[in-house]
Design a protein around this motif. Structure first.
Motif, PDB file in Angstrom:
ATOM      1  N   GLU A  89       0.735  -1.388  -0.054  1.00 34.27           N
ATOM      2  CA  GLU A  89      -0.071   0.115  -0.014  1.00 34.27           C
ATOM      3  C   GLU A  89       0.906   1.398  -0.022  1.00 34.27           C
ATOM      4  O   GLU A  89       0.584   2.501  -0.706  1.00 34.27           O
ATOM      5  CB  GLU A  89      -0.902  -0.017   1.265  1.00 34.27           C
ATOM      6  CG  GLU A  89      -1.879   1.318   1.280  1.00 34.27           C
ATOM      7  CD  GLU A  89      -2.808   1.455   0.240  1.00 34.27           C
ATOM      8  OE1 GLU A  89      -3.289   2.482  -0.258  1.00 34.27           O
ATOM      9  OE2 GLU A  89      -3.048   0.304  -0.601  1.00 34.27           O
ATOM     10  N   ARG A  92       1.849   1.697  -3.528  1.00 29.31           N
ATOM     11  CA  ARG A  92       0.708   2.335  -4.295  1.00 29.31           C
ATOM     12  C   ARG A  92       0.528   3.781  -4.078  1.00 29.31           C
ATOM     13  O   ARG A  92       0.505   4.427  -4.779  1.00 29.31           O
ATOM     14  CB  ARG A  92      -0.390   1.528  -4.053  1.00 29.31           C
ATOM     15  CG  ARG A  92      -0.691   0.234  -4.695  1.00 29.31           C
ATOM     16  CD  ARG A  92      -1.822  -0.343  -4.325  1.00 29.31           C
ATOM     17  NE  ARG A  92      -2.274  -0.893  -3.080  1.00 29.31           N
ATOM     18  CZ  ARG A  92      -1.951  -2.252  -2.688  1.00 29.31           C
ATOM     19  NH1 ARG A  92      -1.718  -3.141  -3.452  1.00 29.31           N
ATOM     20  NH2 ARG A  92      -2.018  -2.612  -1.475  1.00 29.31           N
ATOM     21  N   SER A  95       3.405   5.972  -5.566  1.00 21.38           N
ATOM     22  CA  SER A  95       3.424   6.014  -7.171  1.00 21.38           C
ATOM     23  C   SER A  95       2.221   6.471  -7.878  1.00 21.38           C
ATOM     24  O   SER A  95       2.233   6.348  -9.083  1.00 21.38           O
ATOM     25  CB  SER A  95       3.796   4.360  -7.700  1.00 21.38           C
ATOM     26  OG  SER A  95       2.801   3.500  -7.286  1.00 21.38           O
ATOM     27  N   VAL A  96       1.191   7.225  -7.192  1.00 21.52           N
ATOM     28  CA  VAL A  96       0.174   7.858  -7.791  1.00 21.52           C
ATOM     29  C   VAL A  96       0.354   8.702  -8.709  1.00 21.52           C
ATOM     30  O   VAL A  96       1.391   9.296  -9.065  1.00 21.52           O
ATOM     31  CB  VAL A  96      -0.902   8.094  -6.748  1.00 21.52           C
ATOM     32  CG1 VAL A  96      -1.255   6.945  -5.917  1.00 21.52           C
ATOM     33  CG2 VAL A  96      -0.245   9.132  -5.924  1.00 21.52           C
ATOM     34  N   GLU A 100       6.400   6.277  -9.952  1.00 19.74           N
ATOM     35  CA  GLU A 100       6.954   5.081 -10.079  1.00 19.74           C
ATOM     36  C   GLU A 100       7.851   4.833  -8.594  1.00 19.74           C
ATOM     37  O   GLU A 100       8.255   5.724  -7.903  1.00 19.74           O
ATOM     38  CB  GLU A 100       8.092   4.889 -11.251  1.00 19.74           C
ATOM     39  CG  GLU A 100       8.645   3.478 -11.298  1.00 19.74           C
ATOM     40  CD  GLU A 100       9.514   3.376 -12.540  1.00 19.74           C
ATOM     41  OE1 GLU A 100       9.780   2.326 -13.043  1.00 19.74           O
ATOM     42  OE2 GLU A 100       9.767   4.375 -13.275  1.00 19.74           O
ATOM     43  N   ALA A 117       5.894  -0.617  -8.175  1.00 16.51           N
ATOM     44  CA  ALA A 117       4.763  -0.103  -8.697  1.00 16.51           C
ATOM     45  C   ALA A 117       4.806   1.067  -9.469  1.00 16.51           C
ATOM     46  O   ALA A 117       5.768   1.820  -9.479  1.00 16.51           O
ATOM     47  CB  ALA A 117       3.851   0.438  -7.240  1.00 16.51           C
ATOM     48  N   ASP A 119       2.099   4.054 -11.392  1.00 16.08           N
ATOM     49  CA  ASP A 119       0.813   4.712 -11.081  1.00 16.08           C
ATOM     50  C   ASP A 119      -0.176   4.291 -10.474  1.00 16.08           C
ATOM     51  O   ASP A 119      -1.540   3.957 -10.808  1.00 16.08           O
ATOM     52  CB  ASP A 119       0.417   4.651 -13.009  1.00 16.08           C
ATOM     53  CG  ASP A 119      -0.663   5.729 -13.064  1.00 16.08           C
ATOM     54  OD1 ASP A 119      -0.968   6.700 -12.159  1.00 16.08           O
ATOM     55  OD2 ASP A 119      -1.529   5.443 -14.099  1.00 16.08           O
ATOM     56  N   GLY A 120       0.095   3.834  -9.129  1.00 16.03           N
ATOM     57  CA  GLY A 120      -0.774   3.416  -8.190  1.00 16.03           C
ATOM     58  C   GLY A 120      -0.638   1.938  -7.951  1.00 16.03           C
ATOM     59  O   GLY A 120      -1.746   1.554  -7.311  1.00 16.03           O
ATOM     60  N   ARG A 121      -0.142   1.426  -8.910  1.00 23.32           N
ATOM     61  CA  ARG A 121      -0.525  -0.342  -9.014  1.00 23.32           C
ATOM     62  C   ARG A 121       0.829  -1.115  -8.964  1.00 23.32           C
ATOM     63  O   ARG A 121       1.914  -0.574  -9.475  1.00 23.32           O
ATOM     64  CB  ARG A 121      -1.070  -0.501 -10.357  1.00 23.32           C
ATOM     65  CG  ARG A 121      -1.405  -2.190 -10.446  1.00 23.32           C
ATOM     66  CD  ARG A 121      -2.140  -2.350 -11.959  1.00 23.32           C
ATOM     67  NE  ARG A 121      -1.106  -2.020 -12.793  1.00 23.32           N
ATOM     68  CZ  ARG A 121      -0.283  -2.997 -13.324  1.00 23.32           C
ATOM     69  NH1 ARG A 121      -0.312  -4.102 -12.816  1.00 23.32           N
ATOM     70  NH2 ARG A 121       0.577  -2.819 -14.505  1.00 23.32           N
ATOM     71  N   VAL A 122       0.805  -1.976  -8.115  1.00 26.16           N
ATOM     72  CA  VAL A 122       1.913  -2.934  -7.697  1.00 26.16           C
ATOM     73  C   VAL A 122       2.103  -3.854  -8.962  1.00 26.16           C
ATOM     74  O   VAL A 122       1.174  -4.752  -9.322  1.00 26.16           O
ATOM     75  CB  VAL A 122       1.695  -3.894  -6.519  1.00 26.16           C
ATOM     76  CG1 VAL A 122       3.086  -4.825  -6.386  1.00 26.16           C
ATOM     77  CG2 VAL A 122       2.014  -2.629  -5.397  1.00 26.16           C
ATOM     78  N   ASP A 123       3.222  -3.901  -9.723  1.00 24.57           N
ATOM     79  CA  ASP A 123       3.262  -4.742 -10.617  1.00 24.57           C
ATOM     80  C   ASP A 123       4.291  -5.838 -10.815  1.00 24.57           C
ATOM     81  O   ASP A 123       4.737  -6.504 -11.823  1.00 24.57           O
ATOM     82  CB  ASP A 123       3.652  -4.209 -12.253  1.00 24.57           C
ATOM     83  CG  ASP A 123       4.862  -3.234 -12.114  1.00 24.57           C
ATOM     84  OD1 ASP A 123       5.778  -3.364 -11.401  1.00 24.57           O
ATOM     85  OD2 ASP A 123       5.204  -2.450 -13.305  1.00 24.57           O
TER      86      ASP A 123
END
Length: 203
Positions: A89, A92, A95-96, A100, A117, A119-123
């Protein structure tokens, strides 16, 4: 080239450096990063890594954490004797809006973790030791695209993880930052920071 970079980061696997989380963030200023981690940017002081570690150790049985930050080449580097940068979290939140985030963690019991992460998403989030053992593990751990082709080795997991972070984020972590007095803030406890603590740890 890779081996040369790993050798440059050998300090990250030194016996005396057993607990840390390094995070690199782009797309946010220091104050925003501090808020994403749960700190108050209006209340800070200068501390070295050892000073922060000693102060946290004096609060051993309390939920007490410090975050050190510095801006390097339009990135914010956050350094902890702790773990907050390993929480999905936090990745996230930090990185909104097209930002990054990348962090590397080492714990006292030898557990390691890298997390990325955008743009708000863990990849991607994994323990490098699992990839080192991948040929003997069933099922084989999923490797994020940004870590494809990277070989991890026990005894060099910290160095190899930091090289990967430098490769992805484009900024090195200078070991001189450990001894430098950096802007330091106290962090709120995860219970206070997150409405759903369990969800905060889910990728």
């Amino acid at each position: 080239m890779w081996d040369d970079l790993v050798a440059r980061y050998a300090w990250a696997d030194a016996d005396e450096l057993v607990v840390y989380t390094f995070s690199v963030i782009s797309g946010m200023a220091e104050d925003e990063v501090i808020r994403a981690f749960g700190g108050d940017p209006a209340v800070s002081r200068a501390m070295t890594f050892d000073e922060a570690a000693d102060e946290q150790a004096s609060h051993l049985y309390e939920d007490y954490a410090l975050l050190r930050v510095v801006t390097v080449d339009k990135h914010v580097i956050a350094i902890e004797w702790g773990y907050r940068g390993s929480i999905p979290e936090i990745a996230r939140r930090a990185s909104v809006n097209g930002g990054e985030f990348f962090s590397v963690q080492q714990t006292v019991n030898g557990h390691s973790q890298v997390i990325h992460a955008f743009d708000g998403r863990v990849d991607g989030m994994f323990d490098p030791a699992d990839l080192e053992d991948a040929p003997w593990v069933d099922p084989v751990p999923e490797i994020p695209s940004w870590a494809t082709g990277v070989a991890f080795h026990l005894g060099a997991l910290g160095a190899e993880s930091l090289v990967l972070m430098e490769h992805v984020m484009g900024v090195p972590v200078d070991p001189a930052l450990m001894g430098a007095p950096l802007r330091t803030v106290v962090l709120a406890s995860p219970d206070a920071l997150f409405g759903d603590l369990e969800a905060a740890w889910l990728p």
